[in-house]
Structures are given as C-alpha cells and as structure tokens.
Design a protein around this motif. Structure first.
Motif, PDB file in Angstrom:
ATOM      1  N   UNK A 187       2.036   6.897 -11.986  1.00 59.19           N
ATOM      2  CA  UNK A 187       1.761   5.870 -12.987  1.00 59.19           C
ATOM      3  C   UNK A 187       0.527   6.236 -13.802  1.00 59.19           C
TER       4      UNK A 187
ATOM      5  N   UNK B   6       4.976   4.283 -19.296  1.00 59.22           N
ATOM      6  CA  UNK B   6       4.816   3.961 -17.880  1.00 59.22           C
ATOM      7  C   UNK B   6       6.060   3.263 -17.349  1.00 59.22           C
ATOM      8  N   UNK B   7       6.849   2.707 -18.249  1.00 59.02           N
ATOM      9  CA  UNK B   7       8.052   1.989 -17.820  1.00 59.02           C
ATOM     10  C   UNK B   7       9.128   2.920 -17.254  1.00 59.02           C
TER      11      UNK B   7
ATOM     12  N   UNK C  47       0.232   7.220 -17.807  1.00 58.92           N
ATOM     13  CA  UNK C  47      -0.705   6.510 -18.665  1.00 58.92           C
ATOM     14  C   UNK C  47      -1.536   7.495 -19.481  1.00 58.92           C
ATOM     15  N   UNK C  48      -2.055   8.535 -18.820  1.00 58.35           N
ATOM     16  CA  UNK C  48      -2.999   9.427 -19.480  1.00 58.35           C
ATOM     17  C   UNK C  48      -2.328  10.525 -20.292  1.00 58.35           C
ATOM     18  N   UNK C  49      -1.067  10.785 -20.030  1.00 61.94           N
ATOM     19  CA  UNK C  49      -0.402  11.815 -20.821  1.00 61.94           C
ATOM     20  C   UNK C  49       0.512  11.210 -21.877  1.00 61.94           C
ATOM     21  N   UNK C  50       0.498   9.874 -21.983  1.00 61.59           N
ATOM     22  CA  UNK C  50       1.252   9.236 -23.048  1.00 61.59           C
ATOM     23  C   UNK C  50       2.736   9.067 -22.773  1.00 61.59           C
TER      24      UNK C  50
ATOM     25  N   UNK D  43      -6.129   7.990  -3.927  1.00 64.76           N
ATOM     26  CA  UNK D  43      -7.410   7.376  -4.303  1.00 64.76           C
ATOM     27  C   UNK D  43      -7.269   5.860  -4.380  1.00 64.76           C
TER      28      UNK D  43
ATOM     29  N   UNK E 107      -4.938  18.984 -15.057  1.00 61.48           N
ATOM     30  CA  UNK E 107      -5.297  17.579 -14.849  1.00 61.48           C
ATOM     31  C   UNK E 107      -4.110  16.804 -14.284  1.00 61.48           C
TER      32      UNK E 107
ATOM     33  N   UNK F  64      12.462   4.750  -4.916  1.00 62.42           N
ATOM     34  CA  UNK F  64      11.958   3.453  -4.484  1.00 62.42           C
ATOM     35  C   UNK F  64      12.575   3.042  -3.145  1.00 62.42           C
TER      36      UNK F  64
ATOM     37  N   UNK G 246       8.824   4.544 -14.784  1.00 63.79           N
ATOM     38  CA  UNK G 246       8.747   4.336 -13.333  1.00 63.79           C
ATOM     39  C   UNK G 246       9.925   3.525 -12.807  1.00 63.79           C
ATOM     40  N   UNK G 247      10.390   2.595 -13.635  1.00 65.97           N
ATOM     41  CA  UNK G 247      11.425   1.663 -13.175  1.00 65.97           C
ATOM     42  C   UNK G 247      12.779   2.307 -12.980  1.00 65.97           C
TER      43      UNK G 247
ATOM     44  N   UNK H 106       0.826  -1.198   0.000  1.00 63.36           N
ATOM     45  CA  UNK H 106       0.000   0.000   0.000  1.00 63.36           C
ATOM     46  C   UNK H 106       0.868   1.260   0.000  1.00 63.36           C
TER      47      UNK H 106
END
Lengths: 177, 177, 177
Positions: free
Chosen positions: C45, C55-56, C49-52, C131, C120, C65, C58-59, C35
């Motif tokens: 993430x 997502x990778x 996703x939503x801005x194109x 959320x 946004x 991390x 993140x790694x 969590x």
C-alpha cells in the motif's frame, strides 16, 4: 530563491535530527539513514497527500536527497559524545521546523489554498517529519509535548496566508526555540 | 439526514476522546488540539485514501471542523478529576466508533463498492482515528486489544452492505460497548 | 510466474508474522487478523502511494487476501508454546521481506522507474508492512535495529534495477537471515 534555501536548510536540519534520534535509541547505520530520510521528507509527503499535490513529485528532489544522505553520513561519523550533545540541544528540530513551516506555507499559498489550509500546510510540513520520526523511535512526539513548535508554525502559516510576504527576513528573527 | 447526524456525533466523540488521551499522557494544549483533530478526521482520511475518494474532500467539512475545535476546547477546560473520569469511562471511543462505522459503511455503499469493501470502510472509518491517536500517544491501540469494537464495526458494515438500510434505527440500539 | 509466487509467499509470511506479533503482545483475536492483514498488505500500500500506482488496486488481490486470512486463522489456532517458538525464530520476517523486496523491485522495474526508485520500492515493499506492524504493537521496528534486512532489500532492488533478471534463481540462495 527563498524557497529553495529554506527547503535545503529544512532538509539538512531534519536529516540530521532523524539520524541523531536513531543513534540515540541505538538503531543501526541503515536505521539512521532511514530515519534521517523519513524525517527530512515525511512532512512534505504528508502535506502533498493532504493538499492533493502528486506525492510522486518527491522523486524529483535529487539535490535535496543527496544533501540529506551527506548530512546523515556526517552524523554517523560523529563521536558518541557529540551525538549526546546534539540530543540534548535539539536545535535541528527548531531549525527544520521553522524552515519547513515557512516553505510549506509558501507552497500552499502559491497554489491559492485558503488561509486555513495554508496554516495547516505550515504545521504539517514543519511537524510531520518529526512526528513520524518520534513514532518510529518509540518516543512521544516532541511537537505534541511542547506547544511552542506548532504555535510558531501556525503563526508562520497565518502570516504567509495573509500575504505579508516580506516574511523572508522576519523568518530569520524567529529562529529562537 | 442520518448521515450528517452520525458524522457530527462521531466527530465530536472522537475529538473529545483524542483530547482526553492527550491530557492523560500530559501533552500540551496544542497537543490536545492536534490529537483531537487527528482522532476526529484520521479515520475518514485513511478511508478516502484506500477507497480512492480524493482526500482533499476533507477540507470541505468546515462545520465538523468547528464542532471538533469547540469540543476540544471544552475538554481542555475540564478539571483534572473530570478528565480522569473520562479516561476510565471510554464512552467516547464507543460512540465515535459506532457513528463512524455506520457512516463509513453508508459512504462506501453509496458509491457502490462491493460488500467486502463496505465492511472494510466501516472498520477503518470507525477505528482508524483511534488507532492513530493511540500510536501518537504511545499506547497500544484499544481496538486491537478488545475485539468487540471491530467486530461491531464489521457487523455494521455487513448489515449496511447487504442493503438492510432500516439500520438508522437499529443503530441506536447497538450503543452499548 | 515468479511474481505471483513471490507475492503469495510474501503475503503468507507477513500475515503469519503479524499474527504472531499480535499474540505475543496479547492482542485479541481480531487484533491478530488486523495486524496480520496490515503486515501483509501495508508495504504494498505504501509503495503504491509513493510510486503513484492507484492504491485501490489492492482490492483486486482476492486470492492473496484469502490466503492471508487462512494463514492468520492457522496461527491463532497454534498453542502458546508454538507461538513463543515462532516469536524467537523470526523466519517469517526474513522470508516475507525477501519475497516482497524482489516483488516490489520487479513491480517498479516493470513500470520503468529509475534505478533509485526501484531500490526504494524494494525497500519499502519489503519493510513497510513490518514497520507498521511494529509501530502498532509498540515495538521498535526490527528493520531499523538490524541492518541486514534493509541492506538485502536495497541490494535486491539494485540487482533488479540493473536488469540482471536471472534473479529469480539467485533469490532462493539469499534466504538466510
């Protein structure tokens, strides 16, 4: 075009439904806007994700976005009694799902996906927004509790996937729950 | 191949687990199919999303999809008593998670991701479907309540990420909760 | 750089908030890690996703991390009484949201997205992780219940989208709930 009309009807209906649910579970004004927008655009976003259409296409739907904002503002201005009424009478869910299921199926059909994917696209475009809305409002998703919604969406997907495209008229007939 | 066998075992186990949960929380027939399919394919979908594999590859798994539909139909035909029994005895979760964790790790390993990503892939492939299932059924995700599931998945990812690939035999040993 | 500082502050604050919520609803140790990590990285993430943005990406945030893992470990070691205190006093949510909203807006601004998308991005980067955390912990998302959070995020997005970038100092002023 049928497509644009359906898209607008679905967006308005789902924006209203999201706002109604938000008020029902006592979310704040901004909560109503967020839930309305998510309900209106969530189904299309998930469909884009799963069918490989760039999700960023969402950003070009300015007129739909404005229509959704106006709808939500209108719902927020309603009296409590009117909201209670709308909560019981979940017409918005039915209308939104019908419009988006047909639109989602037409979308998938227009990029030549196989029958199964057209049916999936109908179901997810129609039901996706409502499922996310219910999860965020801590309710059990209505489409999982009542078969008729998804059955209709799959049926619409099947009809359209089979290229029986006189559908745009039949569509209005199927507007009972 | 080990991979295909695991994929089939995991898909069947998670499809069954999703359908059982849907019946447990009194969802409708279509709800059982939806929850079964989401549980079976959700983990792989999220993994694809986060590791950059096209999510549309999901659509090519026709035989898995059919196996899932048959499994769910079978669960729906069970008596209430049998469903109650399956609810308590959550073997499907354990089997599905084990199979998918190993499969997810092998997948990540096969495209040469680093150790950490292999472990993540094992965890998300194994646990993702079940988490979405529990959210949609309004339950607290079981993998967050009981450590043993995710620990096992991370361990499997570690083993496989380290290239100790005799794993396919050890895998069957680890089939206790 | 302002960006990296904000990213680190937001990650630590949200990792702590996720771990606190996990302990509050009696999840296990691994549940607290999951969590915490989801809360810390979920917003980014979804924004990617939503801005194109791939997502990778993140790694590649190894130091964030590690910081998140250390933070979560620290929260787990706290006494029950301290956790209770942190639960009531949800400072982490405010700090995390503020930091991530500004960071998300800067991110969107740096790739020349239009004003609306910058707003946004601020909202989703700031609120997304929380959320998802609340959904997984079966709570009503706090950002939907209390307007002030999202209003602030949209405001921050507006300021930054308008290129009033002296923001990095104003940012610290806005650190009241």
């Amino acid at each position: 075009m049928v497509w644009d009309v359906l898209n607008m009807i679905g967006t308005i209906a789902f924006a209203a439904s999201g706002a109604v649910v938000a008020l029902e579970v006592k979310y704040d004004i901004i909560g109503a806007y967020v839930l309305g927008l998510i309900t209106a655009f969530g189904g299309g976003a998930i469909r884009n994700l799963f069918t490989g259409i760039p999700i960023t296409e969402l950003w070009q739907q300015t007129s739909l976005f404005i229509a959704a904002l106006i709808t939500i503002s209108f719902v927020i201005l309603l009296s409590n009694k009117a909201v209670d009424l709308l909560t019981k009478w979940n017409i918005f869910d039915s209308v939104g799902l019908s419009a988006f299921a047909v639109q989602g199926a037409m979308y998938a059909q227009s990029i030549d996906l196989p029958l199964f994917a057209v049916m999936f696209s109908a179901a997810i475009t129609g039901a996706g927004g409502g499922i996310i809305r219910d999860v965020l409002a801590q309710k059990k998703p209505i489409v999982l509790r009542q078969d008729v919604y998804l059955l209709w969406a799959l049926f619409a997907g099947f009809i359209i996937g089979m290229d029986l495209l006189s559908e745009s008229y039949q569509f209005y007939i199927l507007f009972a729950i």
